[in-house]
Motif scaffolding. Structure first.
Motif, PDB file in Angstrom:
ATOM      1  N   LYS A   1       0.814  -1.212   0.000  1.00 26.69           N
ATOM      2  CA  LYS A   1       0.000   0.000   0.000  1.00 26.69           C
ATOM      3  C   LYS A   1       0.852   1.269   0.000  1.00 26.69           C
ATOM      4  CE  LYS A   1      -3.578  -2.337   2.713  1.00 26.69           C
ATOM      5  NZ  LYS A   1      -4.244  -2.403   4.035  1.00 26.69           N
TER       6      LYS A   1
ATOM      7  N   LYS B   1       1.312   4.449  -8.994  1.00 25.15           N
ATOM      8  CA  LYS B   1       0.575   3.416  -9.723  1.00 25.15           C
ATOM      9  C   LYS B   1       1.522   2.574 -10.571  1.00 25.15           C
ATOM     10  CE  LYS B   1      -3.182   1.478 -11.571  1.00 25.15           C
ATOM     11  NZ  LYS B   1      -4.147   0.662 -10.783  1.00 25.15           N
ATOM     12  N   SER B   2       2.487   3.229 -11.215  1.00 22.98           N
ATOM     13  CA  SER B   2       3.433   2.517 -12.075  1.00 22.98           C
ATOM     14  C   SER B   2       4.334   1.574 -11.291  1.00 22.98           C
ATOM     15  CB  SER B   2       4.291   3.519 -12.859  1.00 22.98           C
ATOM     16  OG  SER B   2       5.246   4.155 -12.022  1.00 22.98           O
ATOM     17  N   LYS B   3       4.464   1.831  -9.992  1.00 28.59           N
ATOM     18  CA  LYS B   3       5.264   0.960  -9.124  1.00 28.59           C
ATOM     19  C   LYS B   3       4.466  -0.255  -8.667  1.00 28.59           C
ATOM     20  CE  LYS B   3       8.805   3.880  -8.832  1.00 28.59           C
ATOM     21  NZ  LYS B   3      10.147   3.573  -9.377  1.00 28.59           N
ATOM     22  N   GLY B   4       3.173  -0.274  -8.975  1.00 27.49           N
ATOM     23  CA  GLY B   4       2.350  -1.416  -8.626  1.00 27.49           C
ATOM     24  C   GLY B   4       1.731  -1.354  -7.238  1.00 27.49           C
ATOM     25  N   TYR B   5       1.766  -0.169  -6.593  1.00 29.07           N
ATOM     26  CA  TYR B   5       1.216  -0.061  -5.243  1.00 29.07           C
ATOM     27  C   TYR B   5      -0.304   0.027  -5.252  1.00 29.07           C
ATOM     28  CZ  TYR B   5       6.048   1.047  -4.000  1.00 29.07           C
ATOM     29  OH  TYR B   5       7.406   0.998  -3.831  1.00 29.07           O
ATOM     30  N   GLU B   6      -0.891  -0.399  -4.163  1.00 26.46           N
ATOM     31  CA  GLU B   6      -2.314  -0.228  -3.919  1.00 26.46           C
ATOM     32  C   GLU B   6      -2.498   1.212  -3.430  1.00 26.46           C
ATOM     33  OE1 GLU B   6      -5.279  -2.290  -0.788  1.00 26.46           O
ATOM     34  OE2 GLU B   6      -4.084  -3.696  -1.983  1.00 26.46           O
TER      35      GLU B   6
END
Length: 223
Positions: free
Chosen positions: A2, A21-26
């Motif tokens: 998160k 978002k590009s890092k893949g986080y919620e």
């Protein structure tokens, strides 16, 4: 994993959210109704949060107009037509705003067990605000390392991420364009009209950034 994102609805915070978002986080955006003159940015923040499919969009009421002292919170003070390259701290500076916002975000991150807080501060093309400097972020990070139960008792670090810190407005526009950030949903104007004024220093910085990037600004301006 998160991440809490400080989301104003402006250009910088939206691109910052696109980076997270590009890092893949919620994504867990947090916005603030501080009774600002340009309250229209909150509507933009809601649209941006929806665009990114955020799990929850938290909006905190901080009524900073009770403190006053800023053209953004005191309607008796006009937003100036100011040179965006001026070195003085402008009247649009809101006292201790980022300190206040980051404190809320830190508490929220602890509750969520989120190891990251993203904030779109910038020290290149900005309006001279002292709470956008890297020195401020460094000091807050030191404070954050001692401020919460998670960091003090469990030795968990909540890291303040500033991916735009050293970017020009041109670079921020290009990065947002590359990441397909919804720049059309953003609002930067301090006067807060349906159309941007084009004359406040925030508008001037934004327009210059888009022009230097060779990208058309997708929002409407007053003629």
């Amino acid at each position: 994993m998160k991440a809490v994102i400080l989301l104003s609805g402006g250009l910088d915070s939206t691109v910052c959210m696109a980076v997270a978002k590009s890092k893949g986080y919620e994504l867990y955006p947090i916005s603030f109704d501080y009774h600002q003159r340009h309250n229209i940015e909150l509507e933009s923040a809601k649209k941006v949060a929806e665009f990114f499919g955020a799990k929850r969009h938290l909006i905190i009421d901080t009524n900073m107009d009770q403190i006053g002292g800023s053209a953004l919170t005191d309607k008796t003070i006009d937003v100036p037509d100011r040179d965006p390259d001026a070195q003085d701290v402008p009247i649009t500076y809101v006292p201790a705003r980022n300190l206040t916002f980051l404190s809320y975000a830190l508490g929220y991150a602890e509750v969520l067990e989120a190891p990251y807080i993203y904030i779109g501060v910038n020290a290149v093309d900005y309006s001279g605000y002292p709470d956008c400097r890297p020195e401020f972020i460094e000091k807050f990070q030191t404070l954050a390392d001692y401020a919460t139960r998670a960091t003090a008792a469990e030795h968990k670090k909540i890291t303040i991420e500033t991916p735009l810190q050293d970017l020009s407005k041109k670079d921020i526009v290009l990065l947002g364009h590359k990441l397909n950030a919804p720049l059309n949903l953003t609002r930067s104007c301090y006067n807060g009209g349906e159309k941007a004024c084009g004359h406040c220093d925030s508008c001037k910085l934004r327009l210059r950034g888009f022009a230097e990037a060779g990208v058309k600004d997708p929002i409407e301006y007053m003629e």
